[in-house]
Design an enzyme around this catalytic site. Structure first.
Site, PDB file in Angstrom:
ATOM      1  N   CYS A 279       0.775  -1.236   0.000  1.00  0.00           N
ATOM      2  CA  CYS A 279       0.000   0.000   0.000  1.00  0.00           C
ATOM      3  C   CYS A 279       0.809   1.291   0.000  1.00  0.00           C
ATOM      4  O   CYS A 279       0.462   2.219  -0.751  1.00  0.00           O
ATOM      5  CB  CYS A 279      -1.057   0.024   1.106  1.00  0.00           C
ATOM      6  SG  CYS A 279      -0.792  -1.080   2.462  1.00  0.00           S
ATOM      7  N   ARG A 308       6.849 -11.307   5.072  1.00  0.00           N
ATOM      8  CA  ARG A 308       6.453 -11.118   6.459  1.00  0.00           C
ATOM      9  C   ARG A 308       7.099 -12.196   7.302  1.00  0.00           C
ATOM     10  O   ARG A 308       7.144 -13.357   6.898  1.00  0.00           O
ATOM     11  CB  ARG A 308       4.930 -11.200   6.598  1.00  0.00           C
ATOM     12  CG  ARG A 308       4.237 -10.147   5.773  1.00  0.00           C
ATOM     13  CD  ARG A 308       2.744 -10.239   5.896  1.00  0.00           C
ATOM     14  NE  ARG A 308       2.117  -9.263   4.994  1.00  0.00           N
ATOM     15  CZ  ARG A 308       0.806  -9.098   4.877  1.00  0.00           C
ATOM     16  NH1 ARG A 308      -0.020  -9.822   5.616  1.00  0.00           N
ATOM     17  NH2 ARG A 308       0.321  -8.212   4.046  1.00  0.00           N
ATOM     18  N   GLN A 326       0.571 -10.973  -3.053  1.00  0.00           N
ATOM     19  CA  GLN A 326      -0.815 -10.548  -2.858  1.00  0.00           C
ATOM     20  C   GLN A 326      -1.407 -10.142  -4.188  1.00  0.00           C
ATOM     21  O   GLN A 326      -0.743  -9.482  -4.994  1.00  0.00           O
ATOM     22  CB  GLN A 326      -0.861  -9.328  -1.941  1.00  0.00           C
ATOM     23  CG  GLN A 326      -0.554  -9.630  -0.499  1.00  0.00           C
ATOM     24  CD  GLN A 326      -0.732  -8.396   0.348  1.00  0.00           C
ATOM     25  OE1 GLN A 326      -0.225  -7.329   0.011  1.00  0.00           O
ATOM     26  NE2 GLN A 326      -1.449  -8.525   1.444  1.00  0.00           N
ATOM     27  N   ASP A 328      -3.155  -7.692  -5.090  1.00  0.00           N
ATOM     28  CA  ASP A 328      -3.471  -6.471  -4.368  1.00  0.00           C
ATOM     29  C   ASP A 328      -4.016  -5.391  -5.290  1.00  0.00           C
ATOM     30  O   ASP A 328      -3.699  -5.355  -6.472  1.00  0.00           O
ATOM     31  CB  ASP A 328      -2.164  -5.961  -3.741  1.00  0.00           C
ATOM     32  CG  ASP A 328      -2.406  -5.249  -2.428  1.00  0.00           C
ATOM     33  OD1 ASP A 328      -3.581  -5.101  -2.049  1.00  0.00           O
ATOM     34  OD2 ASP A 328      -1.422  -4.847  -1.789  1.00  0.00           O
ATOM     35  N   HIS A 330      -5.448  -1.042  -4.767  1.00  0.00           N
ATOM     36  CA  HIS A 330      -5.924   0.044  -3.912  1.00  0.00           C
ATOM     37  C   HIS A 330      -6.745   0.995  -4.748  1.00  0.00           C
ATOM     38  O   HIS A 330      -6.310   1.450  -5.797  1.00  0.00           O
ATOM     39  CB  HIS A 330      -4.744   0.747  -3.245  1.00  0.00           C
ATOM     40  CG  HIS A 330      -4.008  -0.169  -2.328  1.00  0.00           C
ATOM     41  ND1 HIS A 330      -2.901  -0.889  -2.724  1.00  0.00           N
ATOM     42  CD2 HIS A 330      -4.268  -0.553  -1.066  1.00  0.00           C
ATOM     43  CE1 HIS A 330      -2.505  -1.654  -1.728  1.00  0.00           C
ATOM     44  NE2 HIS A 330      -3.302  -1.482  -0.711  1.00  0.00           N
ATOM     45  N   LYS A 410     -14.590  -3.670   7.087  1.00  0.00           N
ATOM     46  CA  LYS A 410     -14.193  -4.529   5.960  1.00  0.00           C
ATOM     47  C   LYS A 410     -15.250  -5.589   5.676  1.00  0.00           C
ATOM     48  O   LYS A 410     -16.095  -5.897   6.518  1.00  0.00           O
ATOM     49  CB  LYS A 410     -12.862  -5.199   6.247  1.00  0.00           C
ATOM     50  CG  LYS A 410     -12.904  -6.147   7.447  1.00  0.00           C
ATOM     51  CD  LYS A 410     -11.638  -6.982   7.561  1.00  0.00           C
ATOM     52  CE  LYS A 410     -11.706  -7.869   8.800  1.00  0.00           C
ATOM     53  NZ  LYS A 410     -10.609  -8.816   8.889  1.00  0.00           N
ATOM     54  N   HIS A 456      -8.527  -1.030   0.308  1.00  0.00           N
ATOM     55  CA  HIS A 456      -7.602  -2.139   0.037  1.00  0.00           C
ATOM     56  C   HIS A 456      -8.459  -3.334  -0.324  1.00  0.00           C
ATOM     57  O   HIS A 456      -9.477  -3.568   0.322  1.00  0.00           O
ATOM     58  CB  HIS A 456      -6.829  -2.570   1.288  1.00  0.00           C
ATOM     59  CG  HIS A 456      -6.123  -1.506   2.028  1.00  0.00           C
ATOM     60  ND1 HIS A 456      -4.765  -1.412   2.051  1.00  0.00           N
ATOM     61  CD2 HIS A 456      -6.581  -0.497   2.814  1.00  0.00           C
ATOM     62  CE1 HIS A 456      -4.393  -0.409   2.827  1.00  0.00           C
ATOM     63  NE2 HIS A 456      -5.478   0.174   3.303  1.00  0.00           N
TER      64      HIS A 456
END
Length: 584
Positions: A279, A308, A326, A328, A330, A410, A456
């Site tokens: 992000c 991670r 991910q 991902d 945004h 979320k 996200h």
RNA sequence: GCCGGCGUAGCACAGUGGUAGUGCAGUCGAUUCGUAAUCGACAGGUCGUCGGUUCAAUCCCGACCGCCGGCUCCA
């Protein structure tokens, strides 16, 4: 099943809870110095925790199981008894059960204290239980492991024995078959057998090496993903794997999630950090390129690999790793566009997951948790927007109160695989925090600078994990459009090679994933090997086919497809590929 | 990270205080054979890594790395 059972799930729970007591009773008979912890029923069985001077061995488990069967055969009545606080305290002091005394101590004053007796065993318990131990038709111990008292690290380590119980032996046997089925589908086992991926000691735990056969499937998944995101108005971006530590300090990740981040590295006096998320980069891109409301909404998408730190004991095949990708994106939008944008994401979730056969799902809306950031108004607006989007999309959902992220509400989606297991895949999160931290603004119609809302979202979650789930879902037999090799062309004898070669080149030219087996081996062996690799179609070519311009089709399940002209077999696959990729 | 188990050839597994085997895979040769394993020969391992005990360790001990079952964790 059992006509006297009105609420089977409750009674099964009681039965298993009683089985846990029987387990404790058996352990106390065989190992009187063992002290009991807690022993509840679980989704699939039960467990009981014990404090004992040495670990229980597999042989111990066998003995314990035999003793349990003896106790069940005794058909001891299970009798509820209410005690005063003092009576209970005396009872468990006398029995030298410190864990029970601790539980007792934690029971609120106003609550009634009950114990259950069965034969020579008494347990502190609120019940309910089956009337006598004979009700437990079939029981089996499955495993043992360590567990902390009350699940808290630092507390005494207890030994947990797991088992399961059913009203009848038949049901237990069916369950054991189910367990075996899960074992057979294990993506780690299939991943090795089918050459999908590897994790190597030399390379480090939790870091995945994608082998060619796995990588081919991944590529198809990523192709679909990119095509669909293009169509939904996303802009693909690329971002680096490391960034200055300052960036992670600014984003707040360093404060909140440092425990899950790798240690920083120093480069020419500045500290850099491996990215745990994408992000902040997307935010920087926003800052650099967006000024006006006319540019919104803007959607940046990336298959971004993040790192991670996960504790070594938690790593698990592809499902829990330290480096993963991910899917991902945004979305930056005006507050009033949240519901519309979420609605579009929900549509994209369907488009992305339905082709893989994930038709069944549970949807959860998580609301404001303790210690969250952002104004009441923001939370209110965003939560309502999420609800509106779900309602407009006609998606049934449950509310998970207080389970939102600290920076916004979320939507989580759990999908059911063919075995009925659920996997959390998609998540859509509203974020008030990061736009604030990075002071993101856009110029509104009225000429004012306004803070955008950030969303996200990940549909698959992580490509590694999603792939692992797919392997188990399909048991390694990927559908034609997704299989690493769609066709294997098998020759009977060397003289058929040129013909087979010609067909293979034509398939390649059409983007069909094809392998050939021209070895000087018997056709039976070639078929066997292709079948073990779960190649969807085998095209066998010999004298007959060569003469007639056909191939002899055989499916991986062993069923024959007959002799068909190879061009038409080819266009069948092309059609399937088009519909699978949604290119049609 | 914690508790317990485990780590022997590419894979699946035997085995022992005196430096290791089986099957499949591999290589080579023969076979050109029509729907789930053709035959033969050969080759392949510093027994996870490092240290210790011992005349001698793959085997015993310790640390580390990794895997498995759980616990814990999972933005």
């Amino acid at each position: 099943m059992n006509p006297t059972t009105r609420e089977p799930e409750i009674s099964l729970k009681a039965l298993r809870h009683s089985a846990a007591h029987v387990l404790a009773q058996a352990v106390k008979r065989l190992f009187p110095s063992a002290q009991v912890g807690i022993g509840p029923a679980t989704e699939e069985g039960f467990y009981y925790d014990f404090h004992f001077e040495r670990p229980f061995s597999p042989e111990d488990l066998q003995k314990i199981e035999a003793e349990m069967k003896a106790i069940i055969a005794e058909r001891s009545p299970i009798v509820r008894r209410a005690l005063s606080r003092k009576e209970a305290r005396d009872l468990f002091s006398e029995k030298d059960e410190p864990f029970k005394l601790e539980i007792l101590h934690g029971i609120p004053e106003e609550s009634e204290i009950t114990v259950y007796d069965q034969g020579d065993f008494t347990d502190l318990c609120r019940g309910p239980h089956v009337p006598d131990t004979g009700e437990i038709g079939a029981v089996k111990l499955l495993s043992s492991s360590g567990a902390y008292w009350k699940g808290t690290e630092g507390n005494p380590s207890l030994q947990r024995i797991y088992g399961t119980a059913f009203p009848t032996q038949k049901e237990l046997d069916d369950y054991l078959v189910h367990l075996e089925e899960i074992r057979q589908r294990d993506h780690r086992k299939l991943g090795k057998e089918l050459g999908f991926f590897k994790t190597l000691d030399e390379n480090g735990a939790g870091m995945v090496l994608w082998l060619p056969r796995g990588a081919r499937i991944r590529r198809v998944i990523e192709d679909i993903w990119k095509i669909r995101h293009d169509r939904h108005g996303y802009q693909y971006v690329y971002t680096p794997h490391i960034a200055r530590l300052d960036l992670w300090k600014k984003s707040g990740h360093w404060d909140f999630y440092r425990d899950s981040m790798f240690s920083p590295m120093e480069i020419e006096g500045a500290e850099f950090e491996l990215k745990p998320m994408n992000c902040p980069f997307h935010i920087l891109i926003f800052k650099e390129s967006i000024q006006s409301y006319r540019d919104l909404p803007v959607r940046f998408a990336e298959l971004g690999t993040v790192y991670r730190y996960e504790r070594s004991g938690t790593l698990h095949g592809l499902l829990r790793v330290r480096g993963f990708t991910q899917d991902d994106a945004h979305i930056f939008c005006r507050p009033e566009d949240i519901a519309t944008e979420i609605g579009k994401v929900l549509k994209l979730v369907d488009e992305m997951l339905l082709p893989f056969g994930f038709t069944n799902r549970s949807v959860y809306l998580s609301t404001r948790p303790e210690g969250s950031v952002g104004s009441d108004e923001n939370w209110e607006v965003a939560t309502r927007a999420l609800e509106e989007a779900l309602r407009t999309s006609g998606i049934p959902y449950e509310i998970d109160p207080g389970e939102g992220v600290f920076y916004g509400p979320k939507i989580d989606m759990k999908f059911h695989d063919v075995l009925g297991r659920t996997w959390q895949l998609s998540t859509i999160q509203v974020d008030f925090n990061l736009p604030e931290k990075f002071d993101l603004t856009y110029r509104d119609v009225s000429g004012k600078d306004v803070r955008p809302i950030m969303i996200h979202r990940a549909l698959l979650g992580s490509v590694e994990r999603f792939f692992g789930i797919l392997v188990e879902h399909f048991k390694g037999a990927f559908p034609l459009w997704l299989a690493p090799e769609q066709v294997s062309i098998l020759t009977i004898a060397d003289r058929h090679i040129p013909y087979a070669e010609k067909i293979a080149r034509a398939l390649e030219a059409s983007g069909i994933r094809v392998t050939t087996d021209f070895r000087n081996e018997k056709i039976g062996l070639k078929i066997r090997e292709a079948q073990l690799l779960k190649v969807p179609q085998m095209w066998i070519v010999g004298d007959r086919e060569m003469k007639e311009g056909t191939v002899s089709l055989r499916h991986r399940d062993g069923s024959p497809g007959g002799a068909i002209p190879w061009e038409s077999a080819k266009s069948d696959i092309e059609n399937e590929n088009r519909s699978g990729l949604a290119l049609g």
